[in-house]
Design a protein around this motif. Structure first.
Motif, PDB file in Angstrom:
ATOM      1  N   GLN A 161      -3.956  15.547  -1.922  1.00 29.70           N
ATOM      2  CA  GLN A 161      -5.059  14.577  -2.105  1.00 29.70           C
ATOM      3  C   GLN A 161      -5.654  14.416  -3.562  1.00 29.70           C
ATOM      4  N   GLY A 162      -5.476  13.121  -3.830  1.00 32.56           N
ATOM      5  CA  GLY A 162      -5.953  12.761  -5.048  1.00 32.56           C
ATOM      6  C   GLY A 162      -5.193  13.244  -6.225  1.00 32.56           C
ATOM      7  N   LEU A 187       9.933  21.446  -7.321  1.00 38.41           N
ATOM      8  CA  LEU A 187       8.751  20.982  -6.762  1.00 38.41           C
ATOM      9  C   LEU A 187       9.046  19.469  -6.171  1.00 38.41           C
ATOM     10  N   ASN A 188       8.683  19.385  -4.957  1.00 38.12           N
ATOM     11  CA  ASN A 188       9.156  17.970  -4.104  1.00 38.12           C
ATOM     12  C   ASN A 188       7.920  17.247  -3.802  1.00 38.12           C
ATOM     13  N   ILE A 189       7.698  15.827  -4.120  1.00 39.79           N
ATOM     14  CA  ILE A 189       6.474  15.245  -3.898  1.00 39.79           C
ATOM     15  C   ILE A 189       7.098  13.849  -3.071  1.00 39.79           C
ATOM     16  N   LYS A 190       6.589  13.775  -1.874  1.00 40.40           N
ATOM     17  CA  LYS A 190       7.102  12.696  -1.071  1.00 40.40           C
ATOM     18  C   LYS A 190       6.172  11.444  -1.301  1.00 40.40           C
ATOM     19  N   LYS A 223      -0.851   6.181  -5.177  1.00 42.13           N
ATOM     20  CA  LYS A 223      -1.365   5.629  -4.016  1.00 42.13           C
ATOM     21  C   LYS A 223      -0.537   5.854  -2.716  1.00 42.13           C
ATOM     22  N   ARG A 224       0.403   6.576  -2.826  1.00 40.50           N
ATOM     23  CA  ARG A 224       1.291   6.613  -1.555  1.00 40.50           C
ATOM     24  C   ARG A 224       1.705   8.150  -1.264  1.00 40.50           C
ATOM     25  N   VAL A 225       1.034   9.057  -1.975  1.00 42.83           N
ATOM     26  CA  VAL A 225       1.556  10.592  -1.808  1.00 42.83           C
ATOM     27  C   VAL A 225       1.099  11.064  -0.330  1.00 42.83           C
ATOM     28  N   GLU A 226       2.207  11.583   0.160  1.00 42.82           N
ATOM     29  CA  GLU A 226       2.299  11.880   1.487  1.00 42.82           C
ATOM     30  C   GLU A 226       2.156  13.432   1.567  1.00 42.82           C
TER      31      GLU A 226
END
Length: 257
Positions: A161-162, A187-190, A223-226
């Motif tokens: 979040q954020g 580190l993986n960020i979808k 804006k699209r971080v899940e």
């Protein structure tokens, strides 16, 4: 009220027993021998129970506290976390002949491509005075006929979040192993249909291993971080025992230039 009353009665009886034994100790030099012999027998029986209680209490109170989320973190961190496996006892504490995609708890998953698994995972109670985490994770690898072995840790939703490209994600871990191998943290960020990956090799010459993932060098769509997850990738893990005494993550913003 009943509990308060019972507590008052217990305290009163305890105080009376202390006074009685204190008087007996002061008068022991003049007490008649038959009475002194009887007092000694009662005192020895009482001492057996007291010694047992003190021994168990000393051991339990010396252990890291269950559920402990206290650990060193950057003073400006806006999020910090220790996964459940390192905090409290799991319903299933261990797995043997672990198959790929097997989970230990709700946040840790093992991945590999072995045809025949000779891998075990076990949660163990930390006993060292220096440990802040209540539990650790032991990974035993015997014969290994695969090409990769990794441990994935799912980060909670609040970690995403954020999330901004100006953030730094810090990983702290304490590792023990029978023989030195290379271990990488990814580190993986979808975000939307894409996944950003940042890889760091763990500096295993340090007792307390620290690496940071700088998101400034990614193409993160803020804006699209899940969600986020961490992979620990073990190179050449065969015939080795690896213990992760602790694992924590934190997030902070990079200082403005």
């Amino acid at each position: 009220m009943a509990g308060d009353k019972q507590g008052l009665i217990d305290r009163t009886m305890h105080a009376a027993a202390l006074r009685r034994w204190a008087r007996a100790a002061r008068a022991a030099k003049e007490t008649d021998l038959p009475e002194l012999r009887a007092q000694r027998a009662r005192a020895r029986r009482l001492k057996t129970h007291l010694d047992q209680l003190i021994h168990v209490a000393d051991n339990r109170l010396a252990l890291p506290v269950l559920g402990n989320q206290s650990f060193p973190r950057p003073h400006d961190a806006d999020w910090a976390w220790r996964p459940e496996l390192w905090c409290g006892p799991l319903p299933v504490p261990g797995l043997s002949s672990v198959q790929s995609k097997s989970m230990l708890g709700n946040e840790v998953t093992l991945f590999h491509d072995c045809a025949h698994s000779e891998i075990t995972l076990r949660q163990l109670r930390n006993m060292r005075e220096a440990d802040l985490a209540a539990f650790g994770l032991r990974l035993d690898v015997f014969k290994f006929d695969g090409s990769y072995l990794s441990l994935a840790v799912d980060l909670p939703e609040i970690a995403s979040q954020g999330l901004k490209r100006k953030h730094l994600i810090r990983l702290n871990t304490i590792l023990e192993m029978e023989k030195r191998i290379e271990i990488f943290a990814r580190l993986n960020i979808k975000h939307g249909p894409n996944t950003e990956q940042v890889v760091r090799e763990l500096p295993l010459h340090q007792d307390d291993v620290v690496v940071e993932f700088d998101l400034a060098y990614t193409k993160l769509n803020e804006k699209r971080v899940e969600r986020m997850w961490l992979d620990l990738i073990f190179e050449g893990p065969q015939m080795n025992q690896i213990i992760l005494r602790d694992l924590t993550l934190s997030r902070r913003k990079r200082a403005e230039l």
